[in-house]
Scaffold this active site. Structure first.
Site, PDB file in Angstrom:
ATOM      1  N   ARG A  54      55.766  25.142  66.733  1.00 54.31           N
ATOM      2  CA  ARG A  54      55.401  25.745  65.449  1.00 54.31           C
ATOM      3  C   ARG A  54      55.600  24.922  64.347  1.00 54.31           C
ATOM      4  O   ARG A  54      54.641  24.904  63.318  1.00 54.31           O
ATOM      5  CB  ARG A  54      56.393  27.119  65.312  1.00 54.31           C
ATOM      6  CG  ARG A  54      56.083  28.167  66.241  1.00 54.31           C
ATOM      7  CD  ARG A  54      57.352  28.764  66.551  1.00 54.31           C
ATOM      8  NE  ARG A  54      58.176  28.133  67.379  1.00 54.31           N
ATOM      9  CZ  ARG A  54      57.708  28.243  68.664  1.00 54.31           C
ATOM     10  NH1 ARG A  54      57.023  29.038  69.136  1.00 54.31           N
ATOM     11  NH2 ARG A  54      58.364  27.499  69.729  1.00 54.31           N
ATOM     12  N   THR A  55      56.603  24.286  64.020  1.00 55.56           N
ATOM     13  CA  THR A  55      56.559  23.335  62.955  1.00 55.56           C
ATOM     14  C   THR A  55      55.616  22.307  62.735  1.00 55.56           C
ATOM     15  O   THR A  55      54.865  22.455  61.651  1.00 55.56           O
ATOM     16  CB  THR A  55      58.021  22.655  62.888  1.00 55.56           C
ATOM     17  OG1 THR A  55      58.825  23.887  62.943  1.00 55.56           O
ATOM     18  CG2 THR A  55      58.198  22.152  61.235  1.00 55.56           C
ATOM     19  N   LYS A  83      61.621   0.849  71.244  1.00 58.73           N
ATOM     20  CA  LYS A  83      61.918  -0.740  71.296  1.00 58.73           C
ATOM     21  C   LYS A  83      63.054  -0.911  70.460  1.00 58.73           C
ATOM     22  O   LYS A  83      63.714  -1.924  70.220  1.00 58.73           O
ATOM     23  CB  LYS A  83      60.739  -1.398  70.817  1.00 58.73           C
ATOM     24  CG  LYS A  83      59.559  -1.479  71.544  1.00 58.73           C
ATOM     25  CD  LYS A  83      58.359  -2.202  70.891  1.00 58.73           C
ATOM     26  CE  LYS A  83      56.908  -1.827  71.185  1.00 58.73           C
ATOM     27  NZ  LYS A  83      55.891  -2.272  70.176  1.00 58.73           N
ATOM     28  N   ARG A 104      60.763  15.687  61.596  1.00 58.35           N
ATOM     29  CA  ARG A 104      62.006  16.226  62.313  1.00 58.35           C
ATOM     30  C   ARG A 104      62.667  15.152  63.233  1.00 58.35           C
ATOM     31  O   ARG A 104      62.027  14.345  63.743  1.00 58.35           O
ATOM     32  CB  ARG A 104      61.227  17.447  63.350  1.00 58.35           C
ATOM     33  CG  ARG A 104      62.288  17.741  64.354  1.00 58.35           C
ATOM     34  CD  ARG A 104      61.922  18.892  65.196  1.00 58.35           C
ATOM     35  NE  ARG A 104      61.748  20.148  64.417  1.00 58.35           N
ATOM     36  CZ  ARG A 104      61.540  21.263  64.799  1.00 58.35           C
ATOM     37  NH1 ARG A 104      61.254  21.316  66.365  1.00 58.35           N
ATOM     38  NH2 ARG A 104      61.194  22.491  64.044  1.00 58.35           N
ATOM     39  N   HIS A 141      66.844  23.584  58.269  1.00 61.70           N
ATOM     40  CA  HIS A 141      65.477  23.840  58.326  1.00 61.70           C
ATOM     41  C   HIS A 141      64.798  24.350  57.405  1.00 61.70           C
ATOM     42  O   HIS A 141      64.264  25.837  57.580  1.00 61.70           O
ATOM     43  CB  HIS A 141      65.086  24.480  59.793  1.00 61.70           C
ATOM     44  CG  HIS A 141      63.643  24.397  60.373  1.00 61.70           C
ATOM     45  ND1 HIS A 141      62.866  23.779  59.776  1.00 61.70           N
ATOM     46  CD2 HIS A 141      63.605  24.703  61.630  1.00 61.70           C
ATOM     47  CE1 HIS A 141      61.668  23.887  60.843  1.00 61.70           C
ATOM     48  NE2 HIS A 141      61.984  24.429  61.875  1.00 61.70           N
TER      49      HIS A 141
END
Ligand code: CP
Length: 315
Positions: A54-55, A83, A104, A141
């Site tokens: 969703r986000t 890496k 995120r 959030h």
């Protein structure tokens, strides 16, 4: 608040008036549609170190609806994070490519750190690239909370003095942390329903106490649902448990079904940030009080409003 070039890392940085500005622009987009000319020539980076449907997709949809290009990674596989590249170096690099970054990341505080990194760039004469958090660890959030509040406003006609029950994983669930902070501005009565080991953290109840917000803790869903204007169900955040045995003790403990809804008000709305696992049974989906899929849909106008405000094309 002047939104232009602002970082969005905590809901605590926003006043009621700021949120009203966002809701007003989101409503205009929902009613009148999106103008592709608004962000034409701009580019948004979507850096998702953790899974998201969703986000990430609603930010991508919102950016493209306003005419912006997007560049992104979804999961670190295939990136130089594999890496050993640090968050700092990735942000420093991607900030050269884009006008705004949505991040995120699994670490609490990572969004604030990314915002400090792009602010420090300005000391070297480079442009500030604003950071919008798409969720940082178990911390917050904020844009989810904006769409949650918008969903409550749409369905209840007000935000003041609601009775909201938050159920499930209140310890590791970042959405309920941001939502509790935000609802404290509206005189909400909060009911926290969770097993003891997943109850709302003390730093949040202390915050609510300082604001004089009424809140109660329960272990049974039935104790909170009947009175609620909004029931906000959450998933047990399996990925954040340090010990899987602890997760196994609480998984499947709470479930809302059509029969649970029989004790709820007709005007109650059942919300969930999604994804769900098994905490809302499928037979609840057709109940008129189930709102979680429309709630996810509200992510597009809200995130479009944020992009437009932060990129300075709406006031
Ligand atoms: N609500 C939410 O953050 O969903 P995603 O994890 O799918 O983005």
């Amino acid at each position: 608040m002047n939104f232009v070039n602002r970082d969005i890392v905590s809901i605590k940085d926003f006043s009621k008036q700021d949120l009203e500005t966002i809701f007003s622009i989101a409503t205009q987009f929902s009613k009148n549609g999106y103008d592709q000319a608004l962000l034409k020539g701009r580019r948004v980076g979507l850096l998702f170190y953790e899974p998201s449907t969703r986000t990430r997709m609603s930010f991508d949809t919102a950016a493209q609806a306003l005419g912006a290009d997007t560049v992104w990674f979804a999961g670190t596989e295939g990136t130089s994070v594999m890496k050993g590249e640090t968050l700092k170096d990735t942000i420093e690099t991607v900030a050269n490519y884009v006008d705004l970054i949505v991040l995120r990341h699994p670490f609490d505080g990572s969004a604030r750190w990314a915002a400090e990194i792009t602010t420090m760039r300005t000391r070297r004469g480079m442009p500030k690239v604003p950071i919008i958090s798409g969720g940082d660890g178990k911390n917050e959030h904020p844009t989810q909370t904006m769409l949650d509040l918008y969903s409550m406003l749409m369905t209840q006609g007000r935000l003041e003095s609601l009775n909201v029950a938050l159920i499930g994983d209140l310890k590791y669930g970042r959405t309920v942390h941001s939502l509790s902070y935000a609802l404290s501005m509206y005189g909400t009565k909060l009911s926290f329903v969770a097993p003891d080991m997943l109850q709302i953290p003390p730093h949040i109840t202390s915050f609510l106490d300082r604001r004089g917000i009424r809140h109660s803790e329960y272990s049974r869903i039935e104790d909170a649902v009947a009175e609620a204007d909004v029931v906000y169900m959450t998933r047990i955040q399996k990925e954040r448990f340090p010990d899987e045995n602890e997760y196994n003790k609480v998984k499947g403990l709470y479930r809302i079904s059509k029969s649970t809804l029989s004790i709820a008000k007709p005007t109650m709305r059942l919300m969930h940030p999604l994804p769900r696992v098994d905490e809302i049974s499928l037979d609840a989906d057709d109940d008129p009080r189930a709102y979680y899929f429309q709630q996810a849909g509200n992510g597009v106008p809200i995130r479009a409003a944020l992009l437009a405000l932060v990129m300075g094309v709406c006031k």
